[in-house]
Design a protein around this motif. Structure first.
Motif, PDB file in Angstrom:
ATOM      1  N   ASP A 143       0.819  -1.208   0.000  1.00  0.00           N
ATOM      2  CA  ASP A 143       0.000   0.000   0.000  1.00  0.00           C
ATOM      3  C   ASP A 143       0.855   1.261   0.000  1.00  0.00           C
ATOM      4  OD1 ASP A 143      -2.285  -1.582   0.109  1.00  0.00           O
ATOM      5  OD2 ASP A 143      -2.405  -1.498   2.284  1.00  0.00           O
ATOM      6  N   THR A 144       2.169   1.100   0.180  1.00  0.00           N
ATOM      7  CA  THR A 144       3.034   2.277   0.346  1.00  0.00           C
ATOM      8  C   THR A 144       4.184   2.367  -0.645  1.00  0.00           C
ATOM      9  OG1 THR A 144       4.392   1.094   1.972  1.00  0.00           O
ATOM     10  CG2 THR A 144       2.544   2.396   2.820  1.00  0.00           C
ATOM     11  N   ARG A 145       4.608   1.290  -1.236  1.00  0.00           N
ATOM     12  CA  ARG A 145       5.769   1.336  -2.130  1.00  0.00           C
ATOM     13  C   ARG A 145       5.389   1.787  -3.529  1.00  0.00           C
ATOM     14  NH1 ARG A 145       8.850  -4.268  -0.461  1.00  0.00           N
ATOM     15  NH2 ARG A 145       9.162  -3.715   1.715  1.00  0.00           N
ATOM     16  N   ASN A 146       6.388   2.355  -4.219  1.00  0.00           N
ATOM     17  CA  ASN A 146       6.269   2.677  -5.637  1.00  0.00           C
ATOM     18  C   ASN A 146       7.504   2.103  -6.318  1.00  0.00           C
ATOM     19  OD1 ASN A 146       8.445   4.608  -5.466  1.00  0.00           O
ATOM     20  ND2 ASN A 146       6.988   6.094  -4.642  1.00  0.00           N
ATOM     21  N   MET A 147       7.645   2.269  -7.617  1.00  0.00           N
ATOM     22  CA  MET A 147       8.767   1.663  -8.343  1.00  0.00           C
ATOM     23  C   MET A 147      10.120   2.152  -7.824  1.00  0.00           C
ATOM     24  SD  MET A 147       7.862  -0.689 -10.405  1.00  0.00           S
ATOM     25  CE  MET A 147       6.435  -1.287 -11.270  1.00  0.00           C
ATOM     26  N   GLN A 148      10.194   3.374  -7.338  1.00  0.00           N
ATOM     27  CA  GLN A 148      11.459   3.901  -6.838  1.00  0.00           C
ATOM     28  C   GLN A 148      11.814   3.339  -5.459  1.00  0.00           C
ATOM     29  OE1 GLN A 148       9.020   6.049  -8.263  1.00  0.00           O
ATOM     30  NE2 GLN A 148      10.169   5.818 -10.175  1.00  0.00           N
ATOM     31  N   THR A 149      10.820   2.994  -4.653  1.00  0.00           N
ATOM     32  CA  THR A 149      11.083   2.514  -3.293  1.00  0.00           C
ATOM     33  C   THR A 149      10.894   1.004  -3.145  1.00  0.00           C
ATOM     34  OG1 THR A 149       8.796   2.952  -2.601  1.00  0.00           O
ATOM     35  CG2 THR A 149      10.402   4.736  -2.299  1.00  0.00           C
ATOM     36  N   ASP A 150      10.607   0.323  -4.221  1.00  0.00           N
ATOM     37  CA  ASP A 150      10.344  -1.116  -4.184  1.00  0.00           C
ATOM     38  C   ASP A 150      11.649  -1.910  -4.286  1.00  0.00           C
ATOM     39  OD1 ASP A 150       9.315  -3.667  -4.346  1.00  0.00           O
ATOM     40  OD2 ASP A 150       8.715  -3.465  -6.457  1.00  0.00           O
ATOM     41  N   THR A 151      12.368  -2.010  -3.178  1.00  0.00           N
ATOM     42  CA  THR A 151      13.647  -2.724  -3.187  1.00  0.00           C
ATOM     43  C   THR A 151      13.457  -4.240  -3.316  1.00  0.00           C
ATOM     44  OG1 THR A 151      13.693  -2.741  -0.770  1.00  0.00           O
ATOM     45  CG2 THR A 151      14.841  -0.928  -1.879  1.00  0.00           C
ATOM     46  N   SER A 152      12.387  -4.771  -2.763  1.00  0.00           N
ATOM     47  CA  SER A 152      12.155  -6.220  -2.846  1.00  0.00           C
ATOM     48  C   SER A 152      11.846  -6.660  -4.274  1.00  0.00           C
ATOM     49  CB  SER A 152      11.018  -6.621  -1.915  1.00  0.00           C
ATOM     50  OG  SER A 152      11.361  -6.346  -0.584  1.00  0.00           O
ATOM     51  N   GLY A 153      10.946  -5.955  -4.927  1.00  0.00           N
ATOM     52  CA  GLY A 153      10.651  -6.268  -6.321  1.00  0.00           C
ATOM     53  C   GLY A 153      11.878  -6.095  -7.195  1.00  0.00           C
ATOM     54  N   GLN A 154      12.647  -5.059  -6.922  1.00  0.00           N
ATOM     55  CA  GLN A 154      13.854  -4.796  -7.716  1.00  0.00           C
ATOM     56  C   GLN A 154      14.876  -5.912  -7.554  1.00  0.00           C
ATOM     57  OE1 GLN A 154      14.178  -2.518 -10.072  1.00  0.00           O
ATOM     58  NE2 GLN A 154      16.180  -3.363 -10.574  1.00  0.00           N
ATOM     59  N   VAL A 155      15.039  -6.426  -6.341  1.00  0.00           N
ATOM     60  CA  VAL A 155      16.010  -7.503  -6.151  1.00  0.00           C
ATOM     61  C   VAL A 155      15.570  -8.759  -6.902  1.00  0.00           C
ATOM     62  CG1 VAL A 155      15.308  -8.751  -4.024  1.00  0.00           C
ATOM     63  CG2 VAL A 155      17.692  -8.279  -4.451  1.00  0.00           C
ATOM     64  N   LEU A 156      14.271  -9.022  -6.953  1.00  0.00           N
ATOM     65  CA  LEU A 156      13.792 -10.175  -7.729  1.00  0.00           C
ATOM     66  C   LEU A 156      14.038  -9.973  -9.221  1.00  0.00           C
ATOM     67  CD1 LEU A 156      10.479 -10.983  -5.824  1.00  0.00           C
ATOM     68  CD2 LEU A 156      12.602 -12.334  -5.830  1.00  0.00           C
ATOM     69  N   VAL A 157      13.797  -8.770  -9.715  1.00  0.00           N
ATOM     70  CA  VAL A 157      14.065  -8.465 -11.121  1.00  0.00           C
ATOM     71  C   VAL A 157      15.547  -8.663 -11.433  1.00  0.00           C
ATOM     72  CG1 VAL A 157      14.135  -6.606 -12.843  1.00  0.00           C
ATOM     73  CG2 VAL A 157      12.105  -6.897 -11.397  1.00  0.00           C
ATOM     74  N   GLU A 158      16.413  -8.141 -10.579  1.00  0.00           N
ATOM     75  CA  GLU A 158      17.855  -8.288 -10.806  1.00  0.00           C
ATOM     76  C   GLU A 158      18.276  -9.745 -10.786  1.00  0.00           C
ATOM     77  OE1 GLU A 158      19.512  -5.793  -7.739  1.00  0.00           O
ATOM     78  OE2 GLU A 158      18.880  -3.946  -8.773  1.00  0.00           O
ATOM     79  N   ARG A 159      17.774 -10.502  -9.816  1.00  0.00           N
ATOM     80  CA  ARG A 159      18.163 -11.908  -9.689  1.00  0.00           C
ATOM     81  C   ARG A 159      17.690 -12.722 -10.895  1.00  0.00           C
ATOM     82  NH1 ARG A 159      20.520 -10.295  -5.177  1.00  0.00           N
ATOM     83  NH2 ARG A 159      20.919 -11.782  -3.529  1.00  0.00           N
ATOM     84  N   LEU A 160      16.453 -12.523 -11.316  1.00  0.00           N
ATOM     85  CA  LEU A 160      15.933 -13.342 -12.418  1.00  0.00           C
ATOM     86  C   LEU A 160      16.626 -13.004 -13.731  1.00  0.00           C
ATOM     87  CD1 LEU A 160      13.561 -12.027 -14.558  1.00  0.00           C
ATOM     88  CD2 LEU A 160      12.376 -11.843 -12.410  1.00  0.00           C
ATOM     89  N   THR A 161      16.925 -11.736 -13.969  1.00  0.00           N
ATOM     90  CA  THR A 161      17.616 -11.389 -15.220  1.00  0.00           C
ATOM     91  C   THR A 161      19.075 -11.841 -15.185  1.00  0.00           C
ATOM     92  OG1 THR A 161      17.990  -9.124 -14.439  1.00  0.00           O
ATOM     93  CG2 THR A 161      16.060  -9.497 -15.833  1.00  0.00           C
ATOM     94  N   GLN A 162      19.725 -11.756 -14.029  1.00  0.00           N
ATOM     95  CA  GLN A 162      21.100 -12.259 -13.910  1.00  0.00           C
ATOM     96  C   GLN A 162      21.158 -13.764 -14.161  1.00  0.00           C
ATOM     97  OE1 GLN A 162      22.293 -10.975  -9.986  1.00  0.00           O
ATOM     98  NE2 GLN A 162      22.654  -8.860 -10.641  1.00  0.00           N
ATOM     99  N   ALA A 163      20.088 -14.465 -13.813  1.00  0.00           N
ATOM    100  CA  ALA A 163      20.035 -15.915 -14.022  1.00  0.00           C
ATOM    101  C   ALA A 163      19.751 -16.276 -15.482  1.00  0.00           C
ATOM    102  CB  ALA A 163      18.968 -16.536 -13.122  1.00  0.00           C
ATOM    103  N   GLY A 164      19.423 -15.282 -16.319  1.00  0.00           N
ATOM    104  CA  GLY A 164      19.177 -15.534 -17.737  1.00  0.00           C
ATOM    105  C   GLY A 164      17.715 -15.569 -18.139  1.00  0.00           C
TER     106      GLY A 164
END
Length: 179
Positions: free
Chosen positions: A21-42
């Motif tokens: 209810d409070t995060r946005n794309m700039q403050t969403d560190t959890s979603g960002q870490v998942l994006v980074e991990r999945l793209t790093q994995a290919g």
């Protein structure tokens, strides 16, 4: 000598949904870490969104992704605790064709080593729906790292043996016999 060949890595299309209810794309560190991990994995990021912690909005978004033949996996972060606004498990579990009981069990076992008995407050769940695998993780960045690094990454990798979820997903090649 076995005639089985190793399965090649299969890049998947993965959607990431942050429940907050409070995060946005700039403050969403959890979603960002998942994006980074999945793209790093290919793998490929198929979609990313943030959804308010509302049962029906969550079901609507996840249902759209489940119905999309081009999305193989969905990762959710957030809404798995015990506060009044934590609705992810009760929103998503009814969508499952089959629950992956072992995901929540293993996540809590691994988390116990990291955060002790506080892991009992995690309602992390996983399941399959329309040949799409879904993992619901807590909203903390560290929980997302743990879930991806220690469980999900291997289960979304066709080269992981003795088994993984690749052969159960949409638009992937059939599994070879596991004799």
């Amino acid at each position: 000598m076995s005639t089985k060949q190793a399965r090649p890595f299969t890049p998947l299309n993965i959607a990431v949904l942050t429940v907050s209810d409070t995060r946005n794309m700039q403050t969403d560190t959890s979603g960002q870490v998942l994006v980074e991990r999945l793209t790093q994995a290919g793998h490929n990021l198929a979609a990313r969104d943030i959804c308010k912690d509302d049962i029906y909005q969550l079901r609507s978004q996840v249902s759209q992704w489940i119905a999309n033949d081009n999305i193989h996996a969905i990762l959710l972060t957030g809404g798995t605790g015990f506060s009044g606004r934590d609705n992810t498990p009760q929103a998503i579990a009814p969508l499952f064709d089959k629950e992956i009981e072992g995901f929540g069990e293993l996540f809590r076992a691994i988390s116990y080593e990291e955060i002790g008995t506080s892991t009992v407050q995690s309602r992390a769940i996983g399941g399959m729906a329309n040949h799409t695998v879904i993992f619901c993780l807590p909203g903390s960045t560290n929980a997302c790292k743990t879930g991806w690094d220690k469980i999900i990454k291997e289960q979304l990798d066709a080269t992981h043996k003795p088994c993984n979820f690749i052969c159960h997903l949409q638009a992937t090649t059939a599994c070879e016999s596991r004799g």
